[in-house]
Write a protein that holds these residues in place. Sequence first.
Motif, mmCIF file in Angstrom:
data_model
loop_
_atom_site.group_PDB
_atom_site.id
_atom_site.type_symbol
_atom_site.label_atom_id
_atom_site.label_comp_id
_atom_site.label_asym_id
_atom_site.label_seq_id
_atom_site.Cartn_x
_atom_site.Cartn_y
_atom_site.Cartn_z
ATOM 1 N N LEU A 57 -21.992 1.441 -20.745
ATOM 2 C CA LEU A 57 -21.485 1.427 -19.369
ATOM 3 C C LEU A 57 -23.571 1.772 -18.662
ATOM 4 O O LEU A 57 -23.877 0.978 -18.042
ATOM 5 C CB LEU A 57 -21.834 2.987 -19.049
ATOM 6 C CG LEU A 57 -20.814 2.829 -18.098
ATOM 7 C CD1 LEU A 57 -19.748 2.295 -16.699
ATOM 8 C CD2 LEU A 57 -19.830 4.221 -17.175
ATOM 9 N N MET A 61 -25.099 0.017 -15.387
ATOM 10 C CA MET A 61 -25.966 0.526 -14.277
ATOM 11 C C MET A 61 -26.984 -0.363 -14.599
ATOM 12 O O MET A 61 -27.594 -0.039 -13.330
ATOM 13 C CB MET A 61 -25.661 2.187 -14.755
ATOM 14 C CG MET A 61 -24.607 2.482 -14.534
ATOM 15 S SD MET A 61 -23.554 2.383 -13.462
ATOM 16 C CE MET A 61 -22.207 1.067 -13.884
ATOM 17 N N LEU A 83 -13.823 3.650 -13.882
ATOM 18 C CA LEU A 83 -14.804 3.195 -13.456
ATOM 19 C C LEU A 83 -14.366 2.288 -12.003
ATOM 20 O O LEU A 83 -15.221 2.539 -11.603
ATOM 21 C CB LEU A 83 -15.142 1.546 -14.699
ATOM 22 C CG LEU A 83 -16.011 2.399 -15.434
ATOM 23 C CD1 LEU A 83 -15.205 0.911 -16.623
ATOM 24 C CD2 LEU A 83 -16.963 3.017 -15.901
ATOM 25 N N ALA A 86 -14.969 4.917 -9.478
ATOM 26 C CA ALA A 86 -16.226 5.157 -9.616
ATOM 27 C C ALA A 86 -15.875 7.170 -10.444
ATOM 28 O O ALA A 86 -16.679 8.134 -10.025
ATOM 29 C CB ALA A 86 -16.378 5.806 -8.261
ATOM 30 N N SER A 88 -16.936 8.682 -13.744
ATOM 31 C CA SER A 88 -17.405 8.273 -15.305
ATOM 32 C C SER A 88 -17.316 8.923 -16.113
ATOM 33 O O SER A 88 -16.825 10.553 -15.364
ATOM 34 C CB SER A 88 -18.895 8.712 -14.730
ATOM 35 O OG SER A 88 -19.585 8.701 -16.137
ATOM 36 N N ASP A 95 -21.196 10.029 -11.556
ATOM 37 C CA ASP A 95 -20.025 9.613 -10.471
ATOM 38 C C ASP A 95 -20.319 8.958 -9.136
ATOM 39 O O ASP A 95 -21.065 7.112 -9.259
ATOM 40 C CB ASP A 95 -19.364 10.183 -9.447
ATOM 41 C CG ASP A 95 -17.746 11.233 -10.379
ATOM 42 O OD1 ASP A 95 -18.104 10.386 -11.687
ATOM 43 O OD2 ASP A 95 -17.085 12.164 -10.868
ATOM 44 N N LEU A 98 -22.306 4.936 -10.125
ATOM 45 C CA LEU A 98 -20.459 4.753 -10.582
ATOM 46 C C LEU A 98 -20.742 4.161 -9.121
ATOM 47 O O LEU A 98 -20.244 3.264 -8.508
ATOM 48 C CB LEU A 98 -19.703 5.132 -11.096
ATOM 49 C CG LEU A 98 -18.472 4.300 -11.810
ATOM 50 C CD1 LEU A 98 -19.372 2.956 -12.679
ATOM 51 C CD2 LEU A 98 -17.828 5.618 -12.876
#
Length: 462
Positions: A57, A61, A83, A86, A88, A95, A98
Motif C-alpha cells: 500500500l 501511494m 481501500l 478510503a 486505511s 485515510d 488514501l
Amino acid sequence: MARDGQNEAGPHGPFRPSVPSCTVGDLVSASHLDSLLAKLEERSATVAIVGQGYVGLPVAMRCVEVGHQTIGYEVDPRRVAMLLAATSYVGDIPDEQLGAALASGYRPTDQIDDLAGFDVAVISVPTPLAEGIPDLSFVESASNTIARVLRAGSVVILESTTYPGTTDELVRPILEATGLRAGEDFFLGYSPERIDPGNATFGFVNTPKVVSGVDASSLRAVDAFFSTLVDKTVPVKSCREAELVKLLENTFRHVNIALVNELAMFADDLGVDIWSAIDAASTKPFGYMRFTPGPGVGGHCLPIDPSYLSWSVKRRSGHPFRFVELANDVNEHMPDYVVQRVTRMLNDEGRAVRGARILLLGFAYKAGTSDWRESPSVAVAELLAELGADLRGADPYLPAGAVLPANAALVEASAAEIDAADLVVLLVDHPEFEPDALCRSGALILDTKGALRNRSFRGETL
Ligand SMILES: NC(=O)c1ccc[n+]([C@@H]2O[C@H](COP(=O)([O-])OP(=O)(O)OC[C@H]3O[C@@H](n4cnc5c(N)ncnc54)[C@H](O)[C@@H]3O)[C@@H](O)[C@H]2O)c1
C-alpha cells in the motif's frame, strides 16, 4: 549490449545497444526497454502493485504521488472494499492520503482483468513460514496472476522477502510458461523492501533501494522504475545478491538482538545494569552498534526472514546456519524469561501469579505500529494465562474491539487500570505509555524495554 548482467553502460548510463554483437532478441529487448523507459519518464506507465498490505500500500501511494497510473491489486475483497472507501488499515497511511490517492486515480481491485495492459508489476505478498519452512505459495499465486496478463515490454519486480534463487527459479519459469522470455520480451527483477513501519526519520523515499535484474536490460528497467520513486537506488549484480541483501540485513539485526537479550539475562545474574552498560558502550564512535534487550522479536520480518536464509543454506549446502539457530533459540525464549521475572516479582510481594491482576502494556511487535503479527506480547499473555493470571491488555494502536490473546480484556491504559493492577508489564514503548505517569503511579512495574531506566519507579527493568 552485453548479456547476463554484464551491462557495460552501467545501470545509470545511457542506453546504447552495440549493434555488431546484437542478436535479434537483443534488438527486440532494446526497443521494449526504450519504450518502457520513455513511459516511465512521461508518467504514462501503468503500475500494478500486487498485494496491498504494510508494504504494497505505501508503494502504491508513492506511485500515485509521483504520477504513475496505479492499480492496487489485492486478493482480499474486504481490504479492497476498505481501500475503495478510503479507510486505511496500514498505520503509516492515513485515510486522508488514501482519499487523495483515489481522487488522483488510484484503482484498488480484486479483478485480474483490471491488470491487463500493465507496464510495471510489483509483487508484495506475504512470505511466511509454514511449520518452519518457507511458504512461497503467495508468491507463486501472484506470479500466476501476473502471467495471465503478462505482455511484451512490461517489467515484473518481486519485492517480497525471500531466499536467494526465488526470482530465478520460481517466478521466472511461471512467467516464461506464457511463451514470453525474460530479458527479451519482458523484464524481470528483484528489489527488497526495507521499510521500517513507524520510523519517522527513514521512510520509503529516503531509504536507498537495492535493485537487481535477471539480465542487464531488466536491471535497467527495475532501476528506472524505482528511480522515479526513491532518492537513491543501489544496483547489484544479480537477483540472488539482492535477495541475500535483505536476509543479511535482518539476520544481522536478529542475531544482535539475541546477543543483548542473552546478555541481559546474564547481567541480571551478575548484578550488572545492562542498560547502563549498553549506554556506555554506545559512546564508542566506531565498531559498535547499539541494540537493546526486550521481550523477544516480532512482526513479519525478524522472526521469519533469518529462517528463510538458514533453510536455504541447509538445503544448498547441508550445513546448519548456527548463528540463526542460536538467535532463534534465544529470542523465542525471551517471553519465558519475562514470565520468570514476573513470577519472581510477585513472589517477592508474597503473591502467586494465579489470580494476580496483571496489566500488559503493548501488543504491537514494536512501538508506533498496530502490527502485532508474531508479537512477543502474545506469547507473554498466553504463558501468564496458563499460570492463571487475571489479564488485561492495553494498546492504543489496536482497533477498538480487537480480540486479545488468552482472553485478556482490552482496556485503556488509564490511571485507574494501572492502579488496580498487582503488576504492570511494559512490553512495548509506545509514546502513549507516558514514562512519567507510570513512575508516578506507584504501581509495581516490570519494564521490558528500558523505557523507565534512570527514573525512580517501583519495580524492575529487564
Ligand atoms: N511489514 C514490513 O514491515 C515489511 C518490511 C519489509 C519487507 N516485508 C516483506 O514484504 C512482503 C509483504 O509483507 P506485508 O507486511 O506487506 O504483508 P501483508 O500481509 O501486510 O500484505 C500482503 C497483502 O498481500 C495480499 N495477497 C496475498 N496473496 C496475494 C495475491 N496472490 N495477489 C494479490 N494480493 C495478495 C494479502 O491479502 C495482503 O493484503 C513480505 O515478504 C514481507 O516479509 C515486510
